[in-house]
Motif scaffolding. Structure first.
Motif, PDB file in Angstrom:
ATOM      1  N   ARG A   1      -1.092  -6.565  14.996  1.00 27.41           N
ATOM      2  CA  ARG A   1      -1.504  -6.318  13.612  1.00 27.41           C
ATOM      3  C   ARG A   1      -1.614  -4.817  13.324  1.00 27.41           C
ATOM      4  NH1 ARG A   1      -7.359  -7.855  10.841  1.00 27.41           N
ATOM      5  NH2 ARG A   1      -7.167  -6.340   9.142  1.00 27.41           N
ATOM      6  N   ALA A   2      -2.132  -4.034  14.275  1.00 31.57           N
ATOM      7  CA  ALA A   2      -2.273  -2.599  14.060  1.00 31.57           C
ATOM      8  C   ALA A   2      -0.908  -1.942  13.830  1.00 31.57           C
ATOM      9  CB  ALA A   2      -2.973  -1.951  15.250  1.00 31.57           C
ATOM     10  N   THR A   3       0.106  -2.383  14.571  1.00 38.99           N
ATOM     11  CA  THR A   3       1.459  -1.848  14.388  1.00 38.99           C
ATOM     12  C   THR A   3       1.996  -2.212  13.016  1.00 38.99           C
ATOM     13  OG1 THR A   3       1.888  -2.038  16.769  1.00 38.99           O
ATOM     14  CG2 THR A   3       3.802  -1.824  15.328  1.00 38.99           C
ATOM     15  N   LYS A   4       1.814  -3.466  12.613  1.00 36.99           N
ATOM     16  CA  LYS A   4       2.275  -3.902  11.296  1.00 36.99           C
ATOM     17  C   LYS A   4       1.541  -3.163  10.181  1.00 36.99           C
ATOM     18  CE  LYS A   4       3.527  -8.536  12.916  1.00 36.99           C
ATOM     19  NZ  LYS A   4       3.187  -9.979  12.867  1.00 36.99           N
ATOM     20  N   ASP A   5       0.258  -2.883  10.387  1.00 34.52           N
ATOM     21  CA  ASP A   5      -0.493  -2.137   9.381  1.00 34.52           C
ATOM     22  C   ASP A   5       0.049  -0.714   9.237  1.00 34.52           C
ATOM     23  OD1 ASP A   5      -2.055  -4.337   8.942  1.00 34.52           O
ATOM     24  OD2 ASP A   5      -3.864  -3.546   9.912  1.00 34.52           O
ATOM     25  N   ARG A   6       0.429  -0.088  10.347  1.00 32.63           N
ATOM     26  CA  ARG A   6       1.033   1.247  10.281  1.00 32.63           C
ATOM     27  C   ARG A   6       2.352   1.190   9.525  1.00 32.63           C
ATOM     28  NH1 ARG A   6      -0.973   1.942  15.649  1.00 32.63           N
ATOM     29  NH2 ARG A   6       1.010   1.227  16.534  1.00 32.63           N
ATOM     30  N   GLN A   7       3.155   0.178   9.809  1.00 35.68           N
ATOM     31  CA  GLN A   7       4.440   0.027   9.119  1.00 35.68           C
ATOM     32  C   GLN A   7       4.231  -0.184   7.628  1.00 35.68           C
ATOM     33  OE1 GLN A   7       6.072  -3.287  11.298  1.00 35.68           O
ATOM     34  NE2 GLN A   7       6.854  -2.016  12.958  1.00 35.68           N
TER      35      GLN A   7
ATOM     36  N   LYS B   1       0.319   4.268 -12.476  1.00 33.63           N
ATOM     37  CA  LYS B   1       0.134   4.924 -11.171  1.00 33.63           C
ATOM     38  C   LYS B   1      -0.354   3.925 -10.120  1.00 33.63           C
ATOM     39  CE  LYS B   1      -0.814   9.407 -13.291  1.00 33.63           C
ATOM     40  NZ  LYS B   1      -1.768  10.561 -13.409  1.00 33.63           N
ATOM     41  N   PRO B   2       0.462   2.930  -9.808  1.00 32.62           N
ATOM     42  CA  PRO B   2      -0.008   1.798  -9.001  1.00 32.62           C
ATOM     43  C   PRO B   2      -0.328   2.132  -7.549  1.00 32.62           C
ATOM     44  CG  PRO B   2       2.364   1.688  -9.302  1.00 32.62           C
ATOM     45  CD  PRO B   2       1.875   2.792 -10.192  1.00 32.62           C
ATOM     46  N   LEU B   3       0.263   3.186  -7.000  1.00 33.17           N
ATOM     47  CA  LEU B   3       0.059   3.512  -5.585  1.00 33.17           C
ATOM     48  C   LEU B   3      -0.741   4.791  -5.406  1.00 33.17           C
ATOM     49  CD1 LEU B   3       3.588   2.555  -4.206  1.00 33.17           C
ATOM     50  CD2 LEU B   3       1.558   1.120  -4.476  1.00 33.17           C
ATOM     51  N   GLU B   4      -1.577   5.091  -6.368  1.00 35.36           N
ATOM     52  CA  GLU B   4      -2.355   6.325  -6.327  1.00 35.36           C
ATOM     53  C   GLU B   4      -3.461   6.254  -5.264  1.00 35.36           C
ATOM     54  OE1 GLU B   4      -4.104   9.338  -9.703  1.00 35.36           O
ATOM     55  OE2 GLU B   4      -4.509   7.209  -9.931  1.00 35.36           O
ATOM     56  N   LYS B   5      -3.970   5.059  -4.983  1.00 31.27           N
ATOM     57  CA  LYS B   5      -5.038   4.909  -4.000  1.00 31.27           C
ATOM     58  C   LYS B   5      -4.492   5.066  -2.581  1.00 31.27           C
ATOM     59  CE  LYS B   5      -7.676   1.641  -6.864  1.00 31.27           C
ATOM     60  NZ  LYS B   5      -8.227   0.260  -6.939  1.00 31.27           N
ATOM     61  N   PRO B   6      -5.374   5.358  -1.620  1.00 30.74           N
ATOM     62  CA  PRO B   6      -4.939   5.423  -0.218  1.00 30.74           C
ATOM     63  C   PRO B   6      -4.392   4.077   0.251  1.00 30.74           C
ATOM     64  CG  PRO B   6      -7.097   6.429  -0.490  1.00 30.74           C
ATOM     65  CD  PRO B   6      -6.785   5.734  -1.781  1.00 30.74           C
ATOM     66  N   PRO B   7      -3.469   4.077   1.216  1.00 30.15           N
ATOM     67  CA  PRO B   7      -2.852   2.821   1.678  1.00 30.15           C
ATOM     68  C   PRO B   7      -3.728   2.061   2.664  1.00 30.15           C
ATOM     69  CG  PRO B   7      -1.900   4.667   2.852  1.00 30.15           C
ATOM     70  CD  PRO B   7      -2.851   5.254   1.841  1.00 30.15           C
ATOM     71  N   VAL B   8      -4.791   1.453   2.144  1.00 32.13           N
ATOM     72  CA  VAL B   8      -5.678   0.634   2.978  1.00 32.13           C
ATOM     73  C   VAL B   8      -5.105  -0.782   3.010  1.00 32.13           C
ATOM     74  CG1 VAL B   8      -8.001  -0.261   3.297  1.00 32.13           C
ATOM     75  CG2 VAL B   8      -7.653   2.052   2.385  1.00 32.13           C
ATOM     76  N   VAL B   9      -4.672  -1.229   4.185  1.00 24.51           N
ATOM     77  CA  VAL B   9      -4.014  -2.524   4.326  1.00 24.51           C
ATOM     78  C   VAL B   9      -5.052  -3.590   4.682  1.00 24.51           C
ATOM     79  CG1 VAL B   9      -2.203  -3.813   5.499  1.00 24.51           C
ATOM     80  CG2 VAL B   9      -1.937  -1.347   5.110  1.00 24.51           C
ATOM     81  N   LYS B  10      -5.052  -4.685   3.915  1.00 28.09           N
ATOM     82  CA  LYS B  10      -5.978  -5.785   4.142  1.00 28.09           C
ATOM     83  C   LYS B  10      -5.193  -7.096   4.254  1.00 28.09           C
ATOM     84  CE  LYS B  10      -9.646  -3.603   1.404  1.00 28.09           C
ATOM     85  NZ  LYS B  10     -10.568  -3.760   0.251  1.00 28.09           N
ATOM     86  N   PRO B  11      -5.412  -7.867   5.304  1.00 31.15           N
ATOM     87  CA  PRO B  11      -4.737  -9.167   5.402  1.00 31.15           C
ATOM     88  C   PRO B  11      -5.259 -10.132   4.350  1.00 31.15           C
ATOM     89  CG  PRO B  11      -6.365  -8.934   7.134  1.00 31.15           C
ATOM     90  CD  PRO B  11      -6.310  -7.597   6.434  1.00 31.15           C
ATOM     91  N   VAL B  12      -4.388 -11.009   3.882  1.00 33.07           N
ATOM     92  CA  VAL B  12      -4.775 -12.027   2.908  1.00 33.07           C
ATOM     93  C   VAL B  12      -5.042 -13.320   3.666  1.00 33.07           C
ATOM     94  CG1 VAL B  12      -4.044 -13.366   0.916  1.00 33.07           C
ATOM     95  CG2 VAL B  12      -3.414 -10.954   1.080  1.00 33.07           C
ATOM     96  N   PRO B  13      -6.238 -13.881   3.552  1.00 37.64           N
ATOM     97  CA  PRO B  13      -6.548 -15.117   4.287  1.00 37.64           C
ATOM     98  C   PRO B  13      -5.619 -16.251   3.882  1.00 37.64           C
ATOM     99  CG  PRO B  13      -8.541 -14.123   3.384  1.00 37.64           C
ATOM    100  CD  PRO B  13      -7.370 -13.383   2.771  1.00 37.64           C
ATOM    101  N   SER B  14      -5.265 -17.079   4.824  1.00 36.97           N
ATOM    102  CA  SER B  14      -4.422 -18.228   4.537  1.00 36.97           C
ATOM    103  C   SER B  14      -5.194 -19.225   3.684  1.00 36.97           C
ATOM    104  CB  SER B  14      -3.993 -18.918   5.846  1.00 36.97           C
ATOM    105  OG  SER B  14      -3.280 -18.011   6.661  1.00 36.97           O
ATOM    106  N   PRO B  15      -4.519 -19.868   2.697  1.00 36.67           N
ATOM    107  CA  PRO B  15      -5.208 -20.826   1.840  1.00 36.67           C
ATOM    108  C   PRO B  15      -5.672 -22.064   2.602  1.00 36.67           C
ATOM    109  CG  PRO B  15      -2.830 -20.870   1.447  1.00 36.67           C
ATOM    110  CD  PRO B  15      -3.085 -19.715   2.387  1.00 36.67           C
TER     111      PRO B  15
END
Length: 225
Positions: free
Chosen positions: A185-191, A211-225
């Motif tokens: 997951r850490a590798t995928k988050d870097r990618q 300006k949709p990408l103005e915020k820092p690239p904080v990656v969060k997984p989306v829980p499975s439904p």
């Protein structure tokens, strides 16, 4: 006459030096925005993109192949936007590829951009075994070899209407050689974070008003439904 000639030469030398200094100063202060536009993979090793790239490519230095400048990609995206629909999808436009310096083959990442209709099923089922995520003002999926990022870009003027029914689609394709078994997951988050930052260059070139990408690239997984 000789004294006069020497004085003229000295004055000329001083004026030439001053002019050269002004030109150098202008290029240092105003050249950076142009470099970002025309060199889509211009990355300093110490930058946020550079640190992420070093972790992804497992190398301190890297080489670049430019396919299209960011400005050229932005122009192609503006032209294609009115035709984006669930039945018609724009062929992605590549910007560049990066790989570890001095390697033939090895790890490589290629970036491309296009539009996809918000009504298209490709948005939900884009990558095989893709893990969904959210990042700043974007969302997408990532697997071991690809990252697909979808961004809402509100375009100005006549393109405003069409942009509300399409996602800007950024894709990073990772060619890993030899195959890796440590892509976690850490590798995928870097990618994903790197894809986000490279897509930001395109949204800035497009002039997305929200300006949709103005915020820092904080990656969060989306829980499975």
């Amino acid at each position: 006459m000789r004294t006069f000639g020497r004085d003229v030469l000295k004055a000329f030398a001083r004026s030439t030096t001053a002019l050269f200094s002004v030109v150098m100063l202008a290029s240092c202060t105003s050249g950076e925005p142009e470099a970002k536009s025309e060199q889509p993979c211009g990355i300093s090793p110490s930058s946020e993109e550079g640190v992420l790239l070093q972790g992804i490519l497992r190398a301190k230095e890297f080489e670049t192949l430019i396919y299209n400048s960011t400005g050229e990609v932005a122009t192609a995206l503006r032209r294609a936007l009115p035709e984006a629909s669930p039945e018609s999808r724009m062929s992605p436009k590549s910007t560049c590829a990066l790989w570890a310096a001095g390697q033939n083959g090895g790890d490589r990442v290629t970036f491309s951009f296009g539009w996809v209709s918000r009504a298209s099923k490709d948005v939900e089922q884009h990558l095989p075994n893709g893990v969904p995520f959210e990042a700043g003002g974007a969302f997408g999926q990532a697997n071991d070899t690809d990252t697909a990022l979808f961004v809402g870009c509100e375009m100005p003027g006549k393109l405003g209407g069409p942009s509300k029914s399409a996602w800007l689609h950024a894709k990073a394709s990772h060619n890993v050689s030899p195959p890796r078994t440590d892509i976690d997951r850490a590798t995928k988050d870097r990618q994903t974070a790197l894809t986000y930052l490279m897509a930001r260059r395109v949204t800035e070139a497009l002039g997305c008003e929200n300006k949709p990408l103005e915020k820092p690239p904080v990656v969060k997984p989306v829980p499975s439904p």
